[in-house]
Design an enzyme around this catalytic site. Structure first.
Site, mmCIF file in Angstrom:
data_model
loop_
_atom_site.group_PDB
_atom_site.id
_atom_site.type_symbol
_atom_site.label_atom_id
_atom_site.label_comp_id
_atom_site.label_asym_id
_atom_site.label_seq_id
_atom_site.Cartn_x
_atom_site.Cartn_y
_atom_site.Cartn_z
ATOM 1 N N ARG A 91 12.161 -1.898 5.715
ATOM 2 C CA ARG A 91 11.596 -0.772 5.043
ATOM 3 C C ARG A 91 12.170 0.604 5.821
ATOM 4 O O ARG A 91 11.920 0.759 6.577
ATOM 5 C CB ARG A 91 10.364 -0.776 4.672
ATOM 6 C CG ARG A 91 9.827 -2.194 4.480
ATOM 7 C CD ARG A 91 8.243 -2.259 4.578
ATOM 8 N NE ARG A 91 7.625 -1.647 3.527
ATOM 9 C CZ ARG A 91 6.146 -1.312 3.286
ATOM 10 N NH1 ARG A 91 5.400 -1.950 4.393
ATOM 11 N NH2 ARG A 91 5.788 -0.683 2.488
ATOM 12 N N GLY A 100 10.943 6.581 -3.025
ATOM 13 C CA GLY A 100 11.937 5.795 -3.820
ATOM 14 C C GLY A 100 13.270 6.421 -3.493
ATOM 15 O O GLY A 100 14.464 6.231 -4.103
ATOM 16 N N MET A 102 15.005 6.373 -0.580
ATOM 17 C CA MET A 102 16.077 5.297 0.275
ATOM 18 C C MET A 102 15.521 3.901 0.128
ATOM 19 O O MET A 102 14.701 3.426 -0.893
ATOM 20 C CB MET A 102 15.546 5.745 1.890
ATOM 21 C CG MET A 102 16.336 7.236 2.228
ATOM 22 S SD MET A 102 15.445 7.624 3.726
ATOM 23 C CE MET A 102 13.985 7.642 3.923
ATOM 24 N N ARG A 337 -0.232 6.642 2.842
ATOM 25 C CA ARG A 337 -0.031 7.979 3.010
ATOM 26 C C ARG A 337 -0.842 8.858 2.269
ATOM 27 O O ARG A 337 -1.623 8.455 1.338
ATOM 28 C CB ARG A 337 1.234 8.209 2.564
ATOM 29 C CG ARG A 337 1.659 7.958 0.869
ATOM 30 C CD ARG A 337 3.144 7.961 0.647
ATOM 31 N NE ARG A 337 3.108 7.584 -0.908
ATOM 32 C CZ ARG A 337 4.260 6.954 -1.161
ATOM 33 N NH1 ARG A 337 5.293 6.593 -0.464
ATOM 34 N NH2 ARG A 337 4.395 6.763 -2.806
ATOM 35 N N HIS A 453 7.560 5.235 -11.393
ATOM 36 C CA HIS A 453 8.222 6.323 -10.655
ATOM 37 C C HIS A 453 8.086 7.852 -11.362
ATOM 38 O O HIS A 453 7.794 8.837 -11.076
ATOM 39 C CB HIS A 453 9.936 6.191 -10.565
ATOM 40 C CG HIS A 453 10.801 6.869 -10.530
ATOM 41 N ND1 HIS A 453 11.542 7.724 -11.155
ATOM 42 C CD2 HIS A 453 11.107 7.553 -8.988
ATOM 43 C CE1 HIS A 453 12.370 8.557 -10.611
ATOM 44 N NE2 HIS A 453 12.010 8.284 -9.360
ATOM 45 N N SER A 798 0.441 52.654 -0.659
ATOM 46 C CA SER A 798 0.716 51.375 -1.344
ATOM 47 C C SER A 798 2.165 51.000 -1.211
ATOM 48 O O SER A 798 3.112 51.716 -1.708
ATOM 49 C CB SER A 798 0.501 51.201 -2.900
ATOM 50 O OG SER A 798 0.753 50.337 -3.466
HETATM 51 P P1 ADP Z 1 8.981 2.701 -0.987
HETATM 52 O O1 ADP Z 1 9.117 3.393 0.173
HETATM 53 O O2 ADP Z 1 10.100 2.802 -1.960
HETATM 54 O O3 ADP Z 1 7.591 2.330 -1.597
HETATM 55 P P2 ADP Z 1 8.481 -0.034 0.594
HETATM 56 O O4 ADP Z 1 9.190 -0.141 1.887
HETATM 57 O O5 ADP Z 1 7.040 0.724 0.530
HETATM 58 O O6 ADP Z 1 9.320 1.086 -0.132
HETATM 59 O O7 ADP Z 1 8.785 -1.195 -0.241
HETATM 60 C C1 ADP Z 1 9.091 -1.287 -1.490
HETATM 61 C C2 ADP Z 1 7.874 -2.416 -1.923
HETATM 62 O O8 ADP Z 1 8.066 -3.801 -1.397
HETATM 63 C C3 ADP Z 1 6.570 -2.088 -1.879
HETATM 64 O O9 ADP Z 1 5.929 -2.165 -3.277
HETATM 65 C C4 ADP Z 1 5.716 -2.600 -0.753
HETATM 66 O O10 ADP Z 1 4.607 -3.090 -0.737
HETATM 67 C C5 ADP Z 1 6.484 -4.161 -0.947
HETATM 68 N N1 ADP Z 1 6.947 -4.437 0.386
HETATM 69 C C6 ADP Z 1 7.290 -4.101 1.501
HETATM 70 N N2 ADP Z 1 7.173 -4.821 2.856
HETATM 71 C C7 ADP Z 1 6.468 -5.834 2.136
HETATM 72 C C8 ADP Z 1 5.978 -6.933 2.971
HETATM 73 N N3 ADP Z 1 6.395 -7.272 4.300
HETATM 74 N N4 ADP Z 1 5.452 -7.963 2.027
HETATM 75 C C9 ADP Z 1 5.307 -7.834 0.835
HETATM 76 N N5 ADP Z 1 5.688 -6.714 0.110
HETATM 77 C C10 ADP Z 1 6.154 -5.828 0.881
HETATM 78 MG MG MG Z 2 6.035 1.842 -0.558
#
Ligand code: ADP
Ligand code: MG
Ligand code: MG
Length: 912
Positions: A91, A100, A102, A337, A453, A798
């Site tokens: 991720r 969304g 990256m 976050r 989104h 002023s």
């Molecule tokens: P974004 O920044 O676009 O939210 P994320 O890295 O958070 O991307 O991941 C996209 C989706 O995949 C999110 O819904 C996240 O919860 C899910 N996800 C990411 N890593 C895992 C994981 N290890 N197990 C289950 N779901 C995951």
């Molecule tokens: Mg996320």
């Protein structure tokens, strides 16, 4: 050798620059005991090294392999082999959240062997193939650059063959078929077999995520939101053990906010899907359920979720936006976050979190970005409309907007740039649509929820959004949408109410927003905290009334010429300008005097007991006359008309029987036309006489006051008489008389002397006293350099920073903004538009010099700023720092300025 990889258990949760926001928070959550699947973070430094040169940093993959071994130990699973294969997500995540923008790859670690293991281990073939096909597509797209359409066409075809509508209805055999078709797509589109070595998979995915930092979407986003390298540089990569929300009906995945981000209400808020994987919620593939439903469906897990929510808020002391997954009854948190909220929610949560002792009052004040308040001044729909609701969606981002329907982002951008009001209408939006959002007044989608989104992005931009209006069927190819029997064509006007989720046909009038109790409370704290007073620029009694509703503590600039322009006065003003003798001019001014006086009485009364600063006439006189071009045309028309009148009279005389003429025509005599012509010709002569090469640097401001003293005398008399009249009515008034365009002490001495004579006369006539303040605008460079002298007569300064900026840069605002300034900004020749953001390096220096000079002469000199920049938070910080007493800005900016003034004081206390 520097360290590039940190496990969630060891990474520094505060170091977002190094670990990215997502990574740092995953570490932080792990360390405070929240159930996060084990994982590790590859740093942004590694990303920058990779983007900088050739390949990944040398030892990176060794470090990664070591961490994978740790994951294997922690989970009891094995990477790349059965019987219980370890799958991970890869991720992205930079220092600032860019939702969304990256890429992320899920289910990495699957190949033929591990797939078999997964099937064996879970006994769930359907689940395993579902994970596999998702992995192939995501990896294919992200790491190998294969467009979604190649996958989607096979997916849809199989779905159609199988005769199912929803993805969840697909059987294991279908998903297996899809996986095989997908492997073929990879072979054809990438020209290689899908990598079966899981370490190779991992490496390719990491590199792809690194590269996505420089992808077009991400670069555009950073440009639009001014994310510079010192704010976020490179993306980290988070490798996280997969947990599965799609293993059956005791599994779920969802997104939550610790409070309602649309209203600020302190309640569970979010959406989830049972038997689904993360992306499904955000992408709007299925419309998710509201989080409270989970209370019925999985009461035990819901309780845990409430606890998670509480833990997050008490720890972060900020509203959180979090992701969770429930696998076979176990709750995991996958991300948190700070929640993006609209202005109303930010204000409400600030006030309430102070009440709950989560924040101090100062923290609550500092937490609200002043600019955000402008959203609260957004209009809502007039409830007294008889328009019919044609569709109902989710209220995803409040505010109301009308505009023409447009079905794709490119056209939206085109029409938006051409100045059209538009509503972007999509089935669902994707990050690629971002330019359409910028151009649109509002966003409408037929699918997806409040965390889709479209909803998230619209909220961030403060634009209204209605999401998941399922009654609408969007047909982009045919450029139309269907709602039941009705068809909405592209270009048809619709109206959205993002606060209720209602969609209307046609345009509906809007009404201005009102202050919530929370906003009033917050701004009350701000006023107690700030040193700077906030005044408004207001020229009419109406504007003054509105300004005081916004909380203005007086009027810092009342431009008398605006009063001259109303239709009942302009003819008198023109008579005054056309006057050839002092006597004629005085006669016209005598007629203007009572009108001005009445205006002042009203303005003073509205603002009492706060001060009102009235600026004497400033613009060059020709501004009150029509242009030469218009006059020539009018004269030409009148001459034609004169001929017609003459012709008509002659014709009537020669006709022997009566003609039925309209009354108006019968009354028109040649004399009327002659008078009108003579008047226009006089105006034309005057216009030519008054013509200047550089009117803005010409005969204006105090220079008119000196050459035609009767004008300023009339204005001063009107101000003072109004003040006396108010005092008689028991209204507490504080008039201030301000002279524009001053360059020398002699100028204001002159005006001051006239004022003193008028006061003396009025006081003698009435036997009453009248108090006023006398001051000058500081808007020429020379005035800044002569401030010490000017303060000998002026009781206040002023800064007119619009003119002062033009004078400092030696270019005019109009020419600059229309010609070269955009390019200067783009090339970085100039950082900002100095007419919007006060130029601290140049204009700011002059201001400092003038403040110092003025206060040396007169210790209690009152000093303020009345240029447009007075409402800009950065400029306000500067004004605070140099010791001004007040800022004055347009009415609707007043709440922004009040909060900014408080923050300026709090910030300077921290730095001192
Ligand atoms: P974004 O920044 O676009 O939210 P994320 O890295 O958070 O991307 O991941 C996209 C989706 O995949 C999110 O819904 C996240 O919860 C899910 N996800 C990411 N890593 C895992 C994981 N290890 N197990 C289950 N779901 C995951
Ligand atoms: Mg996320
Ligand atoms: Mg000016």
């Amino acid at each position: 050798m520097s360290k590039h990889v940190y496990s969630f258990a060891e990474g520094d949760g505060q170091n977002k620059k190094l670990l990215g926001g997502k990574g740092a928070n995953l570490c932080e959550m792990t360390q405070i005991g929240i159930n996060v699947p084990p994982g590790f973070v590859i740093t942004t430094e590694a990303c920058l090294e990779y983007l900088d040169g050739d390949g990944l940093p040398d030892s990176l993959m060794d470090e990664v392999r070591e961490e994978i071994e740790q994951l294997e130990k922690a989970t009891g699973k094995t990477f790349g082999k059965g019987p219980d294969p370890l799958l991970v997500s890869v991720r992205s995540g930079s220092a600032l959240s860019m939702p969304g923008m990256m890429d992320t790859v899920l289910n990495l670690g699957l190949n033929e062997d591990t797939l078999a293991g997964l099937i064996e281990q879970t006994g769930d073939e359907r689940f395993a193939y579902d994970a596999y096909r998702r992995f192939i597509q995501l990896f294919g797209k992200v790491a190998l650059g294969i467009d979604d359409v190649y996958f989607d066409e096979h997916f849809d075809a199989v779905k159609q063959q199988a005769g199912v509508k929803a993805d969840v209805s697909l059987e294991a055999e279908h998903l297996k078929e899809i996986s095989e078709l997908f492997l073929d797509v990879v072979r054809q589109q990438a020209g290689r077999d899908f990598p079966s070595d899981v370490i190779e998979q991992l490496q390719l995915a990491v590199e792809a995520v690194f590269r996505s930092w420089m992808g077009k979407r991400a670069v555009d986003y950073r440009r639009e939101f001014n994310i510079t390298p010192d704010l976020a540089n490179g993306t980290a990569v988070n490798i996280c053990t997969m947990v599965f929300g799609n293993k059956g009906n005791d599994c779920a995945t969802g997104v939550g906010f610790t409070r309602n981000p649309g209203t600020g209400e302190n309640e569970m808020f979010g959406e989830y899907l049972t038997n689904a994987q993360g992306e499904d919620v955000v992408a709007g593939i299925r419309t998710p359920k509201p989080i409270v439903d989970l209370g019925d469906e999985m009461p035990e897990q819901y309780k845990q979720l409430v606890e998670l929510r509480n833990t997050l808020e008490t720890h972060y002391k900020e509203v959180q936006d979090y992701e969770f997954t429930i696998e076979k009854g176990t709750l995991y948190c996958l991300q948190t976050r700070n929640g993006k909220m609209n202005a109303a929610a930010t204000v409400k949560t600030s006030v309430e979190m102070f009440g709950e002792k989560l924040l101090t009052r100062n923290e609550a004040l500092l937490r609200v970005p002043p600019e955000l308040l402008e959203q609260l001044l957004h209009p809502t729909l007039d409830p007294n409309n008889d328009a019919r609701v044609v569709a109902q969606g989710l209220p995803a981002s409040p505010g109301a907007a009308s505009g023409k329907c447009v079905f794709d982002a490119d056209l939206a951008e085109k029409l938006g740039n051409a100045g059209e009001q538009i509503i972007l209408v999509r089935e669902e939006t994707r990050p690629e649509d971002i330019h359409g959002f910028f151009a649109a007044q509002g966003i409408l989608t037929s699918r997806g929820g409040k965390t889709s989104h479209a909803a998230v992005v619209a909220r961030g931009m403060g634009k209204p959004c209605v999401a998941g209006a399922e009654g609408i069927v969007v047909d982009v190819a045919a450029r139309l949408a269907r709602v039941g029997e009705r068809t909405i064509h592209e270009g048809d006007v619709i109206t959205l109410d993002g606060g209720t989720g209602e969609v209307y046909l046609g345009a509906i009038p809007t009404i201005p927003a009102h202050f919530s109790d929370e906003l009033a409370e917050l701004l009350g704290w701000a006023d107690e905290t700030a040193n700077l007073k906030v005044m408004a620029n207001a020229d009419t009694p109406d504007a003054a009334k509105r300004a005081s509703e916004y909380g203005a503590m007086g009027i810092g600039l009342c431009r008398t010429e605006r009063m001259f322009n109303a239709t009942d006065r302009l003819p008198i003003v023109i008579d005054m300008i056309l006057a050839n003798s002092e006597e004629d001019r005085k006669a016209a001014l005598d007629r203007l005097l009572p009108i001005q006086r009445d205006d002042f009485v009203k303005v003073f009364t509205v603002m009492a007991p706060n001060p009102v600063t009235v600026r004497l006439l400033d613009p060059p006189m020709h501004e009150f006359l029509p242009t030469e071009h218009d006059l020539l045309e009018q004269i030409e028309n009148l001459e034609v008309y004169r001929k017609i009148v003459r012709g008509r009279q002659a014709a009537i005389a020669t006709l022997d029987h009566a003609v039925d003429l309209p009354e108006a025509l019968q009354e028109l005599s040649g004399e009327h036309v002659n008078d009108a012509l003579a008047h226009k010709e006089r105006m034309l002569r005057k216009v030519r006489e008054l013509e200047e090469v550089n009117p803005m640097l010409g005969h204006r401001g105090v220079r008119i006051g000196i050459t035609y003293p009767e004008i300023y005398e009339m204005q001063i008399q009107a101000i003072l008489e109004a003040a006396m009249q108010c005092a008689e009515n028991g209204v507490d008034v504080r008039p201030e008389i301000m002279v524009p365009q001053v360059i020398t002490l002699q100028e204001i001495t002159h005006v001051r002397r006239a004022a003193d004579e008028i006061v003396a006369r009025l006081e003698e006539e009435s036997g009453k006293k009248v108090a006023f303040k006398f001051g000058t605008m500081i808007e020429t460079v020379r005035a800044c350099t002569r401030a010490w002298h000017l303060a000998g007569v002026a009781e206040f300064f002023s800064f007119g920073t619009n003119d002062l900026t033009q004078a400092t840069f030696s270019f005019s605002r109009e020419d600059a903004e229309n010609k070269f300034l955009p390019m200067y900004n783009e090339m970085g020749v100039l950082q900002d538009n100095p007419f919007e953001v006060l130029d601290l390096k140049g204009v700011g220096k002059l201001i400092k010099m003038a403040v110092q000079g003025g206060r040396e002469q007169r210790e209690d000199l009152k000093i303020g700023i009345c240029g447009e920049q007075g409402g800009h938070p950065d400029s306000i910080q500067f004004c605070h720092d140099v010791g001004l007493n007040y800022v004055s800005c347009s009415g609707p900016r007043v709440p922004v300025a009040r909060l900014a003034a408080a923050q300026a004081n709090l910030r300077s206390q921290v730095t001192n």
